[in-house]
Scaffold this motif. Structure first.
Motif, PDB file in Angstrom:
ATOM      1  N   PHE A 130       0.854  -1.122   0.104  1.00 43.54           N
ATOM      2  CA  PHE A 130       0.066  -0.159   0.040  1.00 43.54           C
ATOM      3  C   PHE A 130       0.810   1.218  -0.083  1.00 43.54           C
ATOM      4  CE2 PHE A 130      -2.803   2.869   2.575  1.00 43.54           C
ATOM      5  CZ  PHE A 130      -3.919   3.077   1.299  1.00 43.54           C
ATOM      6  N   ALA A 131       1.130   1.748  -1.168  1.00 43.39           N
ATOM      7  CA  ALA A 131       2.096   2.872  -1.202  1.00 43.39           C
ATOM      8  C   ALA A 131       1.563   3.852  -2.457  1.00 43.39           C
ATOM      9  CB  ALA A 131       3.615   2.431  -1.736  1.00 43.39           C
ATOM     10  N   PRO A 132       0.403   4.517  -2.192  1.00 46.11           N
ATOM     11  CA  PRO A 132      -0.029   5.403  -3.406  1.00 46.11           C
ATOM     12  C   PRO A 132       1.066   6.681  -3.693  1.00 46.11           C
ATOM     13  CG  PRO A 132      -1.292   5.517  -1.474  1.00 46.11           C
ATOM     14  CD  PRO A 132      -0.381   4.438  -1.261  1.00 46.11           C
ATOM     15  N   HIS A 133       1.076   7.112  -4.934  1.00 41.86           N
ATOM     16  CA  HIS A 133       1.910   8.386  -4.954  1.00 41.86           C
ATOM     17  C   HIS A 133       1.063   9.264  -5.589  1.00 41.86           C
ATOM     18  CE1 HIS A 133       5.686  10.327  -5.820  1.00 41.86           C
ATOM     19  NE2 HIS A 133       4.926  11.074  -6.886  1.00 41.86           N
ATOM     20  N   ILE A 134       0.930  10.470  -5.079  1.00 43.40           N
ATOM     21  CA  ILE A 134      -0.085  11.615  -5.602  1.00 43.40           C
ATOM     22  C   ILE A 134       0.817  12.530  -6.450  1.00 43.40           C
ATOM     23  CG2 ILE A 134      -1.450  13.419  -5.273  1.00 43.40           C
ATOM     24  CD1 ILE A 134      -1.234  10.327  -2.896  1.00 43.40           C
ATOM     25  N   LEU A 135       0.606  12.893  -7.563  1.00 37.63           N
ATOM     26  CA  LEU A 135       1.561  13.831  -8.394  1.00 37.63           C
ATOM     27  C   LEU A 135       0.252  14.806  -9.033  1.00 37.63           C
ATOM     28  CD1 LEU A 135       3.860  14.970  -9.768  1.00 37.63           C
ATOM     29  CD2 LEU A 135       3.488  13.209 -11.534  1.00 37.63           C
ATOM     30  N   ILE A 136       0.515  16.235  -8.457  1.00 36.68           N
ATOM     31  CA  ILE A 136      -0.396  17.247  -8.909  1.00 36.68           C
ATOM     32  C   ILE A 136       0.282  18.479  -9.622  1.00 36.68           C
ATOM     33  CG2 ILE A 136      -2.156  18.934  -8.058  1.00 36.68           C
ATOM     34  CD1 ILE A 136      -2.610  17.295  -5.441  1.00 36.68           C
ATOM     35  N   ILE A 137      -0.253  18.695 -10.676  1.00 37.73           N
ATOM     36  CA  ILE A 137       0.403  20.017 -11.490  1.00 37.73           C
ATOM     37  C   ILE A 137      -0.411  20.758 -11.747  1.00 37.73           C
ATOM     38  CG2 ILE A 137       1.742  20.607 -13.671  1.00 37.73           C
ATOM     39  CD1 ILE A 137       2.584  17.661 -13.856  1.00 37.73           C
ATOM     40  N   ALA A 138      -0.579  22.104 -11.083  1.00 36.32           N
ATOM     41  CA  ALA A 138      -1.305  23.330 -11.435  1.00 36.32           C
ATOM     42  C   ALA A 138      -0.692  24.163 -12.253  1.00 36.32           C
ATOM     43  CB  ALA A 138      -1.968  23.905  -9.902  1.00 36.32           C
ATOM     44  N   ASP A 139      -1.110  24.231 -13.435  1.00 36.45           N
ATOM     45  CA  ASP A 139      -0.387  25.106 -14.355  1.00 36.45           C
ATOM     46  C   ASP A 139      -0.766  26.678 -13.984  1.00 36.45           C
ATOM     47  OD1 ASP A 139       1.120  25.673 -16.619  1.00 36.45           O
ATOM     48  OD2 ASP A 139       0.473  23.885 -17.771  1.00 36.45           O
ATOM     49  N   THR A 140      -0.152  27.432 -15.094  1.00 33.31           N
ATOM     50  CA  THR A 140      -0.288  28.845 -14.686  1.00 33.31           C
ATOM     51  C   THR A 140      -1.737  29.551 -14.590  1.00 33.31           C
ATOM     52  OG1 THR A 140       1.756  29.274 -16.214  1.00 33.31           O
ATOM     53  CG2 THR A 140       0.362  31.324 -15.699  1.00 33.31           C
ATOM     54  N   ASN A 141      -1.700  30.392 -13.365  1.00 30.66           N
ATOM     55  CA  ASN A 141      -3.059  31.036 -12.977  1.00 30.66           C
ATOM     56  C   ASN A 141      -4.407  29.930 -13.071  1.00 30.66           C
ATOM     57  OD1 ASN A 141      -1.912  33.573 -13.137  1.00 30.66           O
ATOM     58  ND2 ASN A 141      -2.120  33.434 -15.265  1.00 30.66           N
ATOM     59  N   SER A 142      -4.167  28.604 -12.756  1.00 30.72           N
ATOM     60  CA  SER A 142      -5.133  27.632 -12.360  1.00 30.72           C
ATOM     61  C   SER A 142      -5.430  27.871 -10.904  1.00 30.72           C
ATOM     62  CB  SER A 142      -4.831  26.295 -12.928  1.00 30.72           C
ATOM     63  OG  SER A 142      -3.592  25.703 -12.183  1.00 30.72           O
ATOM     64  N   THR A 143      -6.570  27.052 -10.375  1.00 30.62           N
ATOM     65  CA  THR A 143      -6.943  26.854  -9.111  1.00 30.62           C
ATOM     66  C   THR A 143      -7.717  25.464  -9.021  1.00 30.62           C
ATOM     67  OG1 THR A 143      -7.505  29.323  -8.827  1.00 30.62           O
ATOM     68  CG2 THR A 143      -8.633  27.873  -7.383  1.00 30.62           C
ATOM     69  N   VAL A 144      -7.410  24.723  -7.859  1.00 28.92           N
ATOM     70  CA  VAL A 144      -7.933  23.352  -7.638  1.00 28.92           C
ATOM     71  C   VAL A 144      -7.674  22.991  -6.237  1.00 28.92           C
ATOM     72  CG1 VAL A 144      -5.931  22.434  -8.116  1.00 28.92           C
ATOM     73  CG2 VAL A 144      -7.833  21.118  -8.343  1.00 28.92           C
ATOM     74  N   THR A 145      -8.976  22.336  -5.861  1.00 25.51           N
ATOM     75  CA  THR A 145      -8.916  21.936  -4.309  1.00 25.51           C
ATOM     76  C   THR A 145      -8.944  20.279  -4.624  1.00 25.51           C
ATOM     77  OG1 THR A 145      -9.944  23.703  -3.336  1.00 25.51           O
ATOM     78  CG2 THR A 145     -10.233  21.687  -2.451  1.00 25.51           C
ATOM     79  N   TYR A 146      -8.188  19.788  -3.900  1.00 22.85           N
ATOM     80  CA  TYR A 146      -8.036  18.268  -3.795  1.00 22.85           C
ATOM     81  C   TYR A 146      -8.104  17.828  -2.544  1.00 22.85           C
ATOM     82  CZ  TYR A 146      -5.656  13.504  -3.853  1.00 22.85           C
ATOM     83  OH  TYR A 146      -5.339  12.418  -3.505  1.00 22.85           O
ATOM     84  N   VAL A 147      -9.055  16.848  -2.089  1.00 18.63           N
ATOM     85  CA  VAL A 147      -9.384  16.271  -0.859  1.00 18.63           C
ATOM     86  C   VAL A 147      -9.060  14.755  -0.827  1.00 18.63           C
ATOM     87  CG1 VAL A 147     -10.850  16.275   0.920  1.00 18.63           C
ATOM     88  CG2 VAL A 147     -10.921  17.959  -0.409  1.00 18.63           C
ATOM     89  N   ASP A 148      -8.139  14.140   0.125  1.00 20.34           N
ATOM     90  CA  ASP A 148      -8.229  12.674   0.142  1.00 20.34           C
ATOM     91  C   ASP A 148      -8.387  12.179   1.402  1.00 20.34           C
ATOM     92  OD1 ASP A 148      -5.465  12.619   1.340  1.00 20.34           O
ATOM     93  OD2 ASP A 148      -4.630  12.685  -0.803  1.00 20.34           O
ATOM     94  N   ASN A 149      -8.542  11.040   1.589  1.00 18.45           N
ATOM     95  CA  ASN A 149      -8.847  10.365   2.886  1.00 18.45           C
ATOM     96  C   ASN A 149      -8.333   8.882   2.823  1.00 18.45           C
ATOM     97  OD1 ASN A 149     -10.983  11.169   5.032  1.00 18.45           O
ATOM     98  ND2 ASN A 149     -11.712  11.900   2.919  1.00 18.45           N
ATOM     99  N   TYR A 150      -7.189   8.526   3.856  1.00 11.54           N
ATOM    100  CA  TYR A 150      -6.569   7.381   3.828  1.00 11.54           C
ATOM    101  C   TYR A 150      -7.379   6.781   5.177  1.00 11.54           C
ATOM    102  CZ  TYR A 150      -2.835   9.263   1.067  1.00 11.54           C
ATOM    103  OH  TYR A 150      -2.221   9.626   0.078  1.00 11.54           O
ATOM    104  N   VAL A 151      -8.104   5.386   5.009  1.00 12.18           N
ATOM    105  CA  VAL A 151      -8.937   4.632   5.772  1.00 12.18           C
ATOM    106  C   VAL A 151      -8.441   3.208   5.649  1.00 12.18           C
ATOM    107  CG1 VAL A 151     -10.937   6.214   5.579  1.00 12.18           C
ATOM    108  CG2 VAL A 151     -10.563   4.248   4.123  1.00 12.18           C
TER     109      VAL A 151
END
Length: 435
Positions: free
Chosen positions: A183-204
């Motif tokens: 169990f070894a998830p990898h999260i990779l997020i790229i927010a390009d120029t002038n973008s907006t994002v909300t990311y929510v996660d739960n580990y259970v």
């Protein structure tokens, strides 16, 4: 003594896993090189925490998985979580070693948003993934990061194109309920120029038939003028040892906001780091934690200032009961040339038992003159006078202590801009405190 004897897999196993996921050759080679590095590296040395005494060997083995079309096929606990969080069509679910469910709304897909598991992204968005994977958290930092690079599975790849503003959260759930599964998830997020994002996660975690090691990494790249809000809640059982590295690289006028709820029942290490690379970049980190039983906890929040006019704010509040212990580190590093930087941090620990132990360590490392920086830290027991005052108003001792605890955590919880996450954290705090 070398670390080679504790490597959980060999090169052949890595090649087979990579082949099963149809990964490109460069990724297979990266994994193999990471495994070789692991044989030469040591565990990280944490402040006042002997991580070498933890169970850092329970990687298990890679388990095949079946993709599902309906959320109804997920365990009831996950379905309840999805219902509570009011997911609106943008969701990824990882079950043990792989992602079993992915959904992205047609509206976001039409805007060029990419939201999929990292294995698939490595094939379908190869150049983008290759350019950023392991660039924020490098493979050779220590034994944990190298083994993660060799063994990661499932995970998320999120790319937000230039000028795209996403108004609803994208969400992910990571479920471990099999003791023999890596169990070894990898999260990779790229927010390009002038973008907006909300990311929510739960580990259970579900009912486990053995111990599990979660070795997870989060890499976030915030381009010029972009804004990323990353919220995560870890609520895994005592059978799970949780090792998490989170890191964001923020360019000119970019913003990273961390919201971290540490509600595990097992030993936990987390390191959350904002690298303010560009001028005008900023970070805001909020961490809330509750320790119970005989948990060993080590939480570090960092802000590293390179750019000019870079503000950072860190707030960590931890409540400890029974025999739990916690080391809370806040580290602000202002590099030479980062003029007009402003680094502020606060760490507070409230102990509910005479056997609980908390240690708050604010650290300022400043190599530039024209800056502002400050810190505050406190460690203490529940105030007996406050309890007595509330009891004199007809409130029971249990209720009085609960009110004091909620008041202690409220300055962090109340600042969380996601109402659903606020409610979830309040519920988890009550559960952790046995109320």
């Amino acid at each position: 003594m070398t670390t080679q004897t504790i490597l959980p897999v060999d090169t052949e196993s890595i090649q087979n896993i990579s082949k099963r996921n149809n990964e490109p050759s460069w990724l297979t080679e990266l994994r193999i090189n990471a495994l070789k590095l692991a044989s030469q590296l040591e565990l990280p040395r944490l402040e006042k925490t002997r991580i070498d005494r933890w169970n850092t060997q329970a990687y298990g083995t890679y388990q095949d998985y079946d993709v599902i079309e309906s959320l109804e096929k997920l365990p009831a606990s996950v379905q309840d979580l999805i219902k509570d969080q009011e997911v609106e069509g943008n969701l990824i679910v990882q079950h043990n070693s792989g992602v079993v469910y992915t959904k992205l709304s047609s509206e976001l897909a039409a805007q060029g948003v990419i939201f999929k598991d990292l294995h698939t992204a490595a094939r379908e968005n190869e150049e983008l993934v290759k350019s950023y994977l392991h660039k924020a958290i490098e493979v050779d930092e220590n034994l944990i990061t190298s083994l993660h690079a060799a063994l990661w599975n499932g995970g998320v790849f999120l790319y937000v194109p230039k000028n795209v503003e996403i108004t609803i959260p994208l969400q992910a759930i990571y479920l471990t309920d099999k003791g023999q599964a890596t169990f070894a998830p990898h999260i990779l997020i790229i927010a390009d120029t002038n973008s907006t994002v909300t990311y929510v996660d739960n580990y259970v975690s579900g009912e486990l038939d053995g111990e599990v090691l979660h070795n997870g990494s989060v890499e976030i790249f915030v381009k010029a003028g972009a804004k990323v809000r990353y919220a995560t809640v870890h609520q895994m059982s005592s059978e799970v040892t949780d090792l998490s590295y989170r890191r964001a690289i923020v360019e000119n006028d970019g913003v990273i906001e961390w919201i971290v709820g540490e509600m595990n029942a097992g030993n936990t290490m987390s390191d959350t780091n904002s690298i303010l690379k560009g001028n005008g970049s900023s970070s805001d980190s909020k961490v809330i934690a509750v320790g119970s039983g005989s948990q060993k906890l080590n939480y570090t929040t960092r802000a590293q200032h390179f750019g000019k006019n870079t503000p950072s704010q860190m707030i960590t509040r931890a409540v400890l009961r029974e025999q739990s212990t916690a080391i809370i580190n806040g580290i602000t590093k202002i590099e030479h040339g980062a003029s007009k930087a402003d680094g502020q941090q606060t760490e507070k620990v409230l102990m509910l038992s005479p056997k609980a132990r908390g240690d708050a360590n604010p650290i300022l490392l400043i190599d530039e003159d024209d800056v502002t920086a400050g810190h505050a830290a406190s460690v203490g027991q529940v105030n007996a006078e406050q309890v007595y005052y509330l009891m004199s108003r007809g409130i029971t001792r249990t209720e009085a202590e609960a009110l004091i605890i909620y008041g202690f955590l409220a300055p962090v919880v109340s600042q969380i801009p996601l109402k659903g996450l606020q409610t979830q954290l309040q519920s988890l705090v009550e559960r952790k405190l046995g109320r």
